[in-house]
Design an enzyme around this catalytic site. Structure first.
Site, PDB file in Angstrom:
ATOM      1  N   ARG A  51      15.185 -17.364 -12.001  1.00 33.65           N
ATOM      2  CA  ARG A  51      15.506 -16.272 -11.096  1.00 33.65           C
ATOM      3  C   ARG A  51      15.114 -14.904 -11.640  1.00 33.65           C
ATOM      4  O   ARG A  51      14.485 -14.102 -10.943  1.00 33.65           O
ATOM      5  CB  ARG A  51      17.018 -16.256 -10.790  1.00 33.65           C
ATOM      6  CG  ARG A  51      17.448 -17.178  -9.684  1.00 33.65           C
ATOM      7  CD  ARG A  51      18.829 -17.704  -9.929  1.00 33.65           C
ATOM      8  NE  ARG A  51      18.879 -18.420 -11.194  1.00 33.65           N
ATOM      9  CZ  ARG A  51      18.465 -19.676 -11.347  1.00 33.65           C
ATOM     10  NH1 ARG A  51      18.017 -20.341 -10.314  1.00 33.65           N
ATOM     11  NH2 ARG A  51      18.491 -20.272 -12.515  1.00 33.65           N
ATOM     12  N   THR A  52      15.487 -14.630 -12.882  1.00 30.58           N
ATOM     13  CA  THR A  52      15.252 -13.276 -13.398  1.00 30.58           C
ATOM     14  C   THR A  52      13.763 -12.978 -13.479  1.00 30.58           C
ATOM     15  O   THR A  52      13.293 -11.934 -12.999  1.00 30.58           O
ATOM     16  CB  THR A  52      15.906 -13.107 -14.781  1.00 30.58           C
ATOM     17  OG1 THR A  52      17.303 -13.388 -14.673  1.00 30.58           O
ATOM     18  CG2 THR A  52      15.723 -11.694 -15.299  1.00 30.58           C
ATOM     19  N   LYS A  80       3.104 -17.139 -33.835  1.00 26.94           N
ATOM     20  CA  LYS A  80       2.364 -16.919 -35.077  1.00 26.94           C
ATOM     21  C   LYS A  80       3.131 -16.025 -36.049  1.00 26.94           C
ATOM     22  O   LYS A  80       2.629 -15.691 -37.120  1.00 26.94           O
ATOM     23  CB  LYS A  80       1.012 -16.273 -34.764  1.00 26.94           C
ATOM     24  CG  LYS A  80       0.152 -17.058 -33.777  1.00 26.94           C
ATOM     25  CD  LYS A  80      -1.103 -16.250 -33.411  1.00 26.94           C
ATOM     26  CE  LYS A  80      -1.917 -16.944 -32.340  1.00 26.94           C
ATOM     27  NZ  LYS A  80      -3.091 -16.144 -31.914  1.00 26.94           N
ATOM     28  N   HIS A 129      23.219  -8.558 -19.958  1.00 24.10           N
ATOM     29  CA  HIS A 129      22.249  -8.884 -18.899  1.00 24.10           C
ATOM     30  C   HIS A 129      22.401  -7.835 -17.798  1.00 24.10           C
ATOM     31  O   HIS A 129      22.907  -8.112 -16.720  1.00 24.10           O
ATOM     32  CB  HIS A 129      22.531 -10.288 -18.364  1.00 24.10           C
ATOM     33  CG  HIS A 129      21.393 -10.893 -17.586  1.00 24.10           C
ATOM     34  ND1 HIS A 129      20.302 -10.153 -17.166  1.00 24.10           N
ATOM     35  CD2 HIS A 129      21.184 -12.162 -17.149  1.00 24.10           C
ATOM     36  CE1 HIS A 129      19.480 -10.958 -16.515  1.00 24.10           C
ATOM     37  NE2 HIS A 129      19.989 -12.176 -16.483  1.00 24.10           N
TER      38      HIS A 129
END
Length: 303
Positions: A51-52, A80, A129
């Protein structure tokens, strides 16, 4: 240059402004279809998301912009050994704004210290969030017509739930908010959040019994028990089905209860609840696109 790392980076007035802008986008989408022409959003997702990430991408496309980035850290130079700081300094050469999700708390803050373009925290570990919180606030506003004088119940994983932590922080700045914190003993909300509520003189109660408090609630915010936050598989399996919302449990709820969930859902809300008009979580997911459109416009300073 502004970043959004924590929901408290925005004042209540700015949040109200974003909600107003999102509502205008909903009402007049054609007026915003070209606002970000020539602009590029980079989505740097070091942790899985549906969703985000997709709502950010849809938001930028609907504003007329373009999207670059990656959805898996294994496909980036992080595999890496490249640092977050170096990654954003490089990607900032190619994009006008960056949305970042990271499994490590604080990574977007580190990125913001080095980035040449605005950084949006799209979720960092179990910490924060903020754009989900903006989504939640827009949904509450659209469903209730207000952000104050509400009894809000949070149910499930309140220990690791970054969406819970962010939304409590945001709502604690509005008047007449009462929190009901429903969780197993092992998944209670962290002490620092309770300390903040006490300092602000805000009312909250803690309980393990969802059904006992159901009649009190204006908002019920369900969350899943997050397997990825557990170090012990046995502990996860023991707690994962602590709460399952069913039509039977909703019989005692208010007729205008708003049921939210940041998604993804596992089995903490029975699918038979989906047709109940009080179930708002799919409308909530759609609102995420609109509020992210408003946020992108704000951080890019597009009039």
């Amino acid at each position: 240059m502004r970043h959004l790392i924590d929901i408290l980076d925005l004042t209540p007035a700015e949040i109200d402004g974003l909600i107003a802008k999102a509502c205008d986008i909903i009402a007049r989408p054609q007026d915003y279809a070209h606002r970000c022409e020539g602009k590029k959003l980079a989505t740097l997702f070091f942790e899985p998301s549906t969703r985000t990430r997709l709502s950010f991408e849809a938001a930028m496309y609907e504003l007329g912009g373009h999207v670059i980035g990656f959805s898996d850290a294994a496909n980036s130079s992080a595999s890496k050994g490249e640092s977050v700081a170096d990654t954003v300094r490089v990607v900032g050469c190619y994009a006008d704004i960056i949305a970042m999700r990271h499994f490590k708390e604080g990574a977007p803050l580190v990125a913001a210290m080095k980035s040449p373009v605005p950084i949006i925290n799209a979720g960092d570990g179990g910490h924060n969030h903020p754009t989900q919180t903006l989504t939640d606030l827009l949904t509450i506003w659209r469903e209730k017509g207000r952000l104050d004088n509400l009894t809000v119940g949070f149910c499930g994983d309140l220990k690791f739930g970054r969406t819970v932590h962010s939304l409590i922080s945001a709502l604690s700045r509005y008047s007449g908010i009462r929190f009901v914190l429903i969780s197993p003993e092992e998944l209670k909300v962290p002490s620092y959040i309770k300390d903040t509520l006490k300092q602000k003189g805000l009312e909250y109660v803690q309980t393990t019994d969802l059904e006992a408090v159901m009649p009190e609630l204006d908002i019920l915010y369900m969350t899943r028990v997050q397997r990825e936050r557990f170090f012990n598989e046995e502990e996860y399996l023991r707690l994962k089905d602590s709460y399952i919302l069913t039509p039977e449990k909703l019989q005692a709820a208010k007729a205008d209860l708003t049921v939210l969930h940041p998604l993804p859902r596992v089995n903490e809300i029975a699918v038979t609840v989906d047709d109940d008009p009080r179930a708002c979580y799919f409308r909530q997911a759609l609102n995420g696109k609109f509020i992210r459109m408003a946020l992108i416009l704000k951080l890019l300073e597009v009039e």
